[in-house]
Structures are given as structure tokens and as C-alpha cells.
Design a protein around this motif. Structure first.
Motif, mmCIF file in Angstrom:
data_model
loop_
_atom_site.group_PDB
_atom_site.id
_atom_site.type_symbol
_atom_site.label_atom_id
_atom_site.label_comp_id
_atom_site.label_asym_id
_atom_site.label_seq_id
_atom_site.Cartn_x
_atom_site.Cartn_y
_atom_site.Cartn_z
ATOM 1 N N THR A 141 0.968 -1.211 0.042
ATOM 2 C CA THR A 141 0.103 0.167 0.054
ATOM 3 C C THR A 141 0.950 1.222 0.018
ATOM 4 O O THR A 141 1.925 1.457 0.828
ATOM 5 N N ARG B 49 -3.890 9.559 -2.666
ATOM 6 C CA ARG B 49 -5.570 9.032 -2.497
ATOM 7 C C ARG B 49 -5.850 9.080 -4.005
ATOM 8 O O ARG B 49 -5.529 9.923 -4.986
ATOM 9 N N SER C 113 -5.679 0.094 -4.875
ATOM 10 C CA SER C 113 -5.598 -0.279 -3.137
ATOM 11 C C SER C 113 -4.234 -0.754 -3.035
ATOM 12 O O SER C 113 -3.702 -0.645 -1.897
ATOM 13 N N GLU D 187 -3.111 4.910 -0.376
ATOM 14 C CA GLU D 187 -3.467 4.830 1.089
ATOM 15 C C GLU D 187 -5.083 4.857 1.000
ATOM 16 O O GLU D 187 -5.628 4.005 1.846
ATOM 17 N N ARG D 188 -5.667 5.729 0.279
ATOM 18 C CA ARG D 188 -7.108 5.719 0.306
ATOM 19 C C ARG D 188 -7.554 5.766 -1.253
ATOM 20 O O ARG D 188 -7.122 6.199 -2.104
ATOM 21 N N THR E 144 -11.527 6.048 -3.028
ATOM 22 C CA THR E 144 -12.850 6.250 -3.150
ATOM 23 C C THR E 144 -13.419 5.969 -4.352
ATOM 24 O O THR E 144 -13.156 6.724 -5.375
ATOM 25 N N GLY F 47 -8.464 1.084 3.320
ATOM 26 C CA GLY F 47 -8.392 2.034 2.783
ATOM 27 C C GLY F 47 -9.246 2.409 1.761
ATOM 28 O O GLY F 47 -9.318 3.591 0.925
ATOM 29 N N VAL F 48 -10.328 1.486 1.432
ATOM 30 C CA VAL F 48 -11.102 1.739 0.254
ATOM 31 C C VAL F 48 -12.515 2.111 0.712
ATOM 32 O O VAL F 48 -13.160 1.456 1.790
ATOM 33 N N GLU F 49 -13.130 3.044 0.065
ATOM 34 C CA GLU F 49 -14.520 3.477 0.490
ATOM 35 C C GLU F 49 -15.589 3.656 -0.659
ATOM 36 O O GLU F 49 -14.978 4.171 -1.741
ATOM 37 N N GLU G 39 -14.039 16.046 -3.718
ATOM 38 C CA GLU G 39 -13.190 14.864 -3.414
ATOM 39 C C GLU G 39 -11.768 15.069 -3.823
ATOM 40 O O GLU G 39 -11.765 14.912 -5.191
#
Length: 446
Positions: free
Chosen positions: A2, A6, A24, A28-29, A31, A129-131, A169
Motif C-alpha cells: 500500500t 489518494r 488499493s 493509501e485511500r 474512493t 483504505g477503500v470506500e 473529493e
């Protein structure tokens, strides 16, 4: 592995979810934003209207999904999906000739699009870290003052499930996975960038779908039948495929303005006009579970992002937003999966010139299924498009190949390897295959 930073993926399509899975590993993140309220179960949703209809996951696509989500096939089979050998357990009719059954070693997976997508979405949603956020309508891109770098997306203000408002975002990388309705060309133009060249092959495809209860004795235990069109005289075909829930999904397709009816009697009558009687015989006695539903697909469309000499950093386009294929060939999900692997390979080499590297690699990947699908469509003289000498030679060869595949299981296996994107089309013209095709056609003419 990772990394930092973002990423934002626009669209929770299969292409978007697979891209998020790869991202991913490097951010780190991650979305994922989608306009729909995303269901928690295997359900239809407005943003994927084609999910109601038959879908195919080619053998190569299944391999990639197993790599990205180990245990996927076993998990889906436990939920009712069915699996079998593509040459033994599926009846294939090409140019009206049935491909000779034999063990091929190519495994197919009978599963509906809603179940497959919901499973993949659930697996992606568990990644650190996934949304994944539904009810988010992306209105445009946020860029640096010089418009050279994308820094995120603008989201139409909506009250989310916990009562807050999210209007922006931020991101170090944004991917457009919004499918055929992609607004990337418009957004690029608003930023002063040229729009990609668009290639379109108009096929005027219409397909109707109905579900039936599946009984063990039907099709002699086979898991499905695929009846192709017969160029240049019969622009219609169909498929009946086993799915979870002990169902058959039966799709009837017509090109060049031929429209399968959606009234039950007309649906059944249309099935009887196909080049093989298997589907008509099935639905004559099977118990219907719903009413036929129609969809239209006017043209295959390819956006040539790889031709652009200028493109903003921090932005990519994937899936149907880059290339949308004639759905009867079942290539879309497999190509999206292969693009995810291309994205992974490009990111392993760093972020410098990412768009240029990715679009070039993705274009080379798309070239093969695009040429296969478009080449097949151009066997109908009414379909407009260039027909270079090589294509004319291949299209004269294909009917002879299908004659051979009806007799010789090795030719049929090679055809399926190519159709499932496990081998390049040139394999069909290789000396060992060409000799078998010649021999079979000589026997046919005796």
C-alpha cells in the motif's frame, strides 16, 4: 503493498471496481463514487440497465478475477452459479454449424451480472483504505490553475447517509469508469484539451431477454446454448445460459434493425427463426418467470485517447468509457479486467507519464477484441466500415473454419481459445489449424 496518496474512481461499474482493487495496492485511500444508491445484495440498479440481460465472463476474464479475488469462482458457485467446460457443456452454433463437443479445459461460469457485481463490490469494500459511496453525482474535475494536473472531482452537493454534505473529493489520481455515458470528452474540452478521436461501427443491435425456470433434464444437462448470426443473410442470434437460482436467462438478438419482440408469443416465434432450434425447443416447454424486456445498442464505439498529444496528469479513462463493444460477443467485462492488470503494471513503473503509458498499453490490448468484434460485424454488407484486404480474407476464411470446427474438436478448441481472449486471432490462421480447416472442407465437398 500500500502506497500513499489518494485515488478517486468515478463509477462503481465492474471496470471501476476492478480498477479500485488494483489502486488499493498503490494508494493509501481509494474512493469509489457512483450516482446510484448501491444495493447491499445482488439486485438490479438504474446505472447498469444492461444487467437485466445475459452477460458473459470469458475464460480470460475469469482467470483475472480469480487472480484479483482468490476463491471467487468457488464462492459464486456456493451461491448458486454454475460452472462447466465451455466446449463440452455449452452448445455453440457458428454460421449454423454446431461446434463439435470435446473437453477443452476452458472453464465457464454461469452467473448473473448483479450477483457477480455485488460479490466483487463486497470484496473491494473490505479492502483497507477503500470506500465505496453511492448517491454521488460527479459534476466535473478540479484542476491546478494551469489546468495541467487533475486534483480531484466536484460532486453535486447531496446529503449523505449520516447527514453531512460532501462537495469535493481531492485526489492524486482520478479514473473515469462511468461507461458509455462518460463525460470525459466534454470535461477535457472545457479544460481546453482536444477531444479523443471517436470510431463508431453502427450495428443497430436490439436484444430481448426473458427468464425461465431451469430443470436438470433440459438441454441434456448442458449449461447453455449460443446461436450466432449467419452472415450475410441472417442478422439474428440468441443465447440461453444457466444462472444461479435455477434459471435460464434467454436472450434473443437482432442486428441492422431486426428487433426481437417483447410479447411472449412474438418472443417464442422469433426464437424459432434462429439458425438452430435449441432455444425455441427450450422455451416452448419451459416455465417463464417474467415478461420479455428489450434493450438497444446502436453502435460499437471506441475513443482513441492514445492519439492525444496533450492530456492532464492525474487522470485516466477505463472500461466502456474508453471502448464499448457489441454486447453479443461478451467481451466487455473481460477487457475491463485485463485493463486493470495493465493499470497495475503501469503503476509499478511509477506515476510519470502515466496516462500516456496506460492509454498506449490499453489500446494495444483493445485492438484484438475490437478487431474481432468489428470484423465479425462487417461480414454483413449493410454495416458501414473499412474492409481492408486482410479483413476480407479472414471473413472468407471464417465460414470454412466453422465447417472444420463442426468436425474437428481441436479446431473448435482453438476457436474457443481465441474467442475467450486466451490466444491471438492469428492462431486460427496458423499452419496446423489451416491444414485441418482445409482437410475438413475437402471432406465436406466430397
Amino acid at each position: 503493498m500500500t502506497g500513499t496518496g489518494r485515488a478517486v474512481v468515478i463509477g462503481a461499474s465492474m471496470a471501476g471496481l476492478l480498477a479500485a482493487r488494483v489502486l488499493s495496492e498503490f494508494f493509501e485511500r481509494v474512493t469509489v463514487l457512483d450516482r446510484d444508491r448501491l444495493p447491499s445484495t445482488a439486485a438490479l440498479r438504474r446505472g447498469v440497465p444492461q444487467a437485466r440481460h445475459a452477460h458473459g465472463l470469458l475464460a480470460r476474464g475469469r482467470e483475472i478475477l480469480e487472480e484479483l479475488f482468490p476463491g471467487l469462482s468457488a464462492d459464486l458457485i456456493a451461491q448458486g452459479a454454475v460452472s462447466g467446460d465451455l466446449q463440452t457443456d455449452i452448445r455453440w452454433y457458428n454460421d449454423g454449424r454446431r461446434l463439435r463437443p470435446a473437453r477443452s479445459g476452458l472453464n465457464g461460469l454461469g452467473v448473473s451480472r448483479p450477483l457477480l457485481e455485488s460479490y466483487v463490490r463486497a470484496r473491494v469494500d473490505t479492502l483497507a483504505g477503500v470506500e465505496i459511496l453511492g448517491c454521488r453525482d460527479v459534476a466535473g474535475l478540479n484542476v491546478t490553475p494551469d489546468r495541467r494536473v487533475v486534483r480531484g472531482v466536484r460532486v453535486l452537493p447531496q446529503t449523505d447517509d449520516v447527514g453531512g454534505v460532501r462537495a469535493d473529493e481531492p485526489a492524486d489520481l482520478v479514473l473515469d469508469a462511468t461507461g458509455r455515458g462518460s463525460r470525459s470528452p466534454v470535461w477535457l474540452a472545457q479544460l481546453g484539451y482536444p477531444q479523443p478521436v471517436e470510431e463508431s461501427v453502427r450495428i443497430r443491435m436490439t436484444y430481448s431477454t426473458r427468464y425461465y425456470r431451469r430443470e436438470p433434464h433440459q438441454f441434456g444437462g448442458s449449461l447453455g446454448v449460443l446461436v450466432g448470426a449467419v452472415p450475410p443473410v441472417l442478422p439474428r442470434g440468441g443465447a440461453a445460459l444457466a444462472q444461479e437460482g435455477h434459471r435460464w436467462v434467454v436472450g434473443l438478438a437482432g442486428g441492422l434493425g431486426v428487433e426481437p419482440p417483447v410479447d411472449p408469443a412474438g418472443f417464442t416465434a422469433f426464437a424459432a427463426t434462429l439458425a438452430a432450434a435449441d432455444i425455441a425447443e427450450l422455451i416452448r416447454d419451459a416455465e417463464p418467470l417474467d415478461q420479455p424486456v428489450r434493450a438497444r445498442f446502436p453502435a460499437s464505439v471506441r475513443h482513441r485517447y492514445e492519439y492525444l498529444r496533450t492530456f492532464p496528469e492525474g487522470y485516466l479513462v477505463v472500461g466502456d468509457a474508453m471502448c464499448s463493444f457489441n454486447p453479443i460477443y461478451g467481451q466487455g467485462m473481460t477487457v475491463a479486467a485485463a485493463e486493470a492488470l495493465v493499470l497495475r503494471d503501469c503503476l509499478r513503473r511509477g506515476h510519470a507519464h502515466l496516462a500516456r503509458r496506460f492509454f498506449r498499453r490499453a489500446a494495444a490490448l483493445i485492438d484484438v477484441p475490437w478487431s474481432m468484434a468489428v470484423g465479425s460485424d462487417l461480414r454483413f454488407p449493410e454495416v458501414e466500415g473499412p474492409r481492408p484486404l486482410r479483413l476480407r480474407v479472414v471473413n472468407r476464411y471464417l465460414p470454412r473454419l466453422h465447417v472444420a470446427a463442426a468436425q474437428d474438436p481441436r479446431v473448435g478448441r482453438t476457436f474457443l481459445q481465441v474467442a475467450n481472449l486466451l490466444a491471438r486471432p492469428e492462431r486460427l490462421l496458423s499452419p496446423p489449424v489451416a491444414i485441418r480447416v482445409l482437410r475438413a472442407n475437402l471432406r465436406q465437398s466430397e
